[in-house]
Design an enzyme around this catalytic site. Sequence first.
Site, mmCIF file in Angstrom:
data_model
loop_
_atom_site.group_PDB
_atom_site.id
_atom_site.type_symbol
_atom_site.label_atom_id
_atom_site.label_comp_id
_atom_site.label_asym_id
_atom_site.label_seq_id
_atom_site.Cartn_x
_atom_site.Cartn_y
_atom_site.Cartn_z
ATOM 1 N N LYS A 180 40.068 41.770 44.497
ATOM 2 C CA LYS A 180 39.975 42.380 43.173
ATOM 3 C C LYS A 180 40.997 41.792 42.215
ATOM 4 O O LYS A 180 40.945 42.052 41.023
ATOM 5 C CB LYS A 180 40.108 43.897 43.249
ATOM 6 C CG LYS A 180 41.340 44.417 43.917
ATOM 7 C CD LYS A 180 41.212 45.925 44.133
ATOM 8 C CE LYS A 180 42.003 46.377 45.332
ATOM 9 N NZ LYS A 180 41.604 47.660 45.862
ATOM 10 N N LYS A 228 38.411 34.707 50.265
ATOM 11 C CA LYS A 228 38.151 36.124 50.467
ATOM 12 C C LYS A 228 37.812 36.815 49.146
ATOM 13 O O LYS A 228 38.343 36.442 48.100
ATOM 14 C CB LYS A 228 39.441 36.742 51.047
ATOM 15 C CG LYS A 228 39.251 38.068 51.744
ATOM 16 C CD LYS A 228 40.592 38.626 52.188
ATOM 17 C CE LYS A 228 40.715 40.041 51.678
ATOM 18 N NZ LYS A 228 41.920 40.730 52.087
ATOM 19 N N LYS A 246 51.803 36.878 49.156
ATOM 20 C CA LYS A 246 52.170 37.665 47.975
ATOM 21 C C LYS A 246 53.397 37.098 47.289
ATOM 22 O O LYS A 246 53.520 37.207 46.073
ATOM 23 C CB LYS A 246 52.394 39.141 48.353
ATOM 24 C CG LYS A 246 51.093 39.888 48.595
ATOM 25 C CD LYS A 246 51.279 41.392 48.531
ATOM 26 C CE LYS A 246 49.972 42.135 48.767
ATOM 27 N NZ LYS A 246 50.141 43.582 48.887
#
Length: 334
Positions: free
Chosen positions: A201, A198, A116
Site C-alpha cells: 500500500k 510484492k 525499512k
Amino acid sequence: MADTTAKRVFSGIQPSGTFTLGNYVGAVRHWAPLQQQYDCLYSVVDLHAITVRQEPALLRRATYEAAALLLATGINPDKSIIFIQSHVPQHAELAWVLACNTMFGELSRMTQFKDKSKKHVENINGGLFTYPVLMAADILLYNADYVPVGADQKQHVELSRDVAQRFNNAYSDTFVVPAPLISEQGAKVLSLQDPTAKMSKSDSNENAYVSMTDAPEVIMRKFKRAVTDSEGTVRRAEDKPGVSNLMTIYGIMTGKDDAAIEKEFAGLGYGAFKEAVGQSVVDVFSPINAEYTRILNDKPALERILKQGAERAQAMAGRTLGKVYKKVGFVQIK
Ligand code: TRP
C-alpha cells in the site's frame, strides 16, 4: 492444565491505512476461520505503527478502521479477543525485558528492518530496530501457540521463538514457544503493475494495489489495467508473473484450481480474464465493506467491543508479566 484446552492464536495488524488485497490473502482472511478451532487474540498494533512517522489524526482514524474491518471479516468479539495494542500496557513493559534478552546482531539481520531503513533513511529510529522485540512481546504475553502471518513476517516469528527459548533457558520455563502459521497458497500477492514485486500500500502507483475498501468500480479498473504479457493464454508459468498472480488471486477468491481456471479462460484472452478476476474480488469484498461501514458508523458499540477486548487482554497479559518480573528478580510488594 488439561490438555483438552484449545490452542491459542495471536496475530496483529498495523493500522496503516486500509488493508490491501495482499494483507487479506496473506493473513487476514485466515483469522475468522481460525476461531472455530482456537482461542484467538487479534490486535491492532498501533505501537508498531509509530515506528514510522504518523499523522496523529490519521493514525487514530486508521486504528478504528482497522478494528472495524477485522470485525467485518467475521472476527467475533464474544468468542475472540480483539483489542488495540496501546490499551494493554504490558506489551511495552514486556518488550523492555525481552529487549534485554535480544542481541543487537539478531535485530540487525531482520530483513524488514533493512528494507525499512532504506525506505526511511531520515528516520531510522530505535523503535524501528526493536520492532521485532515488541512483536515477540505481543505473542509471548498470551502464550500463543500459533501466529498466523504473511510470509514476510516469518523471520520475526522465528526471532520470537529464539527469544522465548533463551528466556526459558535463563529463567526457567515461562513462555510457550510459538510457531508461525503461513498459508502456502498465495502467501504472496504481487503488485498489479510490477508482478515481480510484492503488493504494497506504500506503492506510489495506486493501480499497483487493491484496498479492501476500494469501491467496486475502482477494483474493476485496477484489474483491467493489471500488467500481463503478450502471449494471450491464461496459464501459470514462471515467465508469466502477471497472469500467474491474477490466477492466484482468482483461485483464492473462487476456490478454483489452476486447471479449472485455465479451462475456463481457454481461448478467451486477457480482457475477459481480468474482468472475471476483478469481479471475484468485488464479490468477496462487497459484503465485508457493507458490514465495515455499519460497524464504523456505530462508534459507541465499536468502543465497547474494544474496551471489553482490552480488559480481557490485560488480565491475561498481567499474569504473564507478573511471572516474568518475579523471575528476573524485580521486587514484588503486595
Ligand atoms: N509485524 C506484523 C506486520 O507488520 C504485525 C504484528 C505486530 C504482528 N505484532 C504481531 C503479527 C504479533 C503477528 C503477531 O504484519
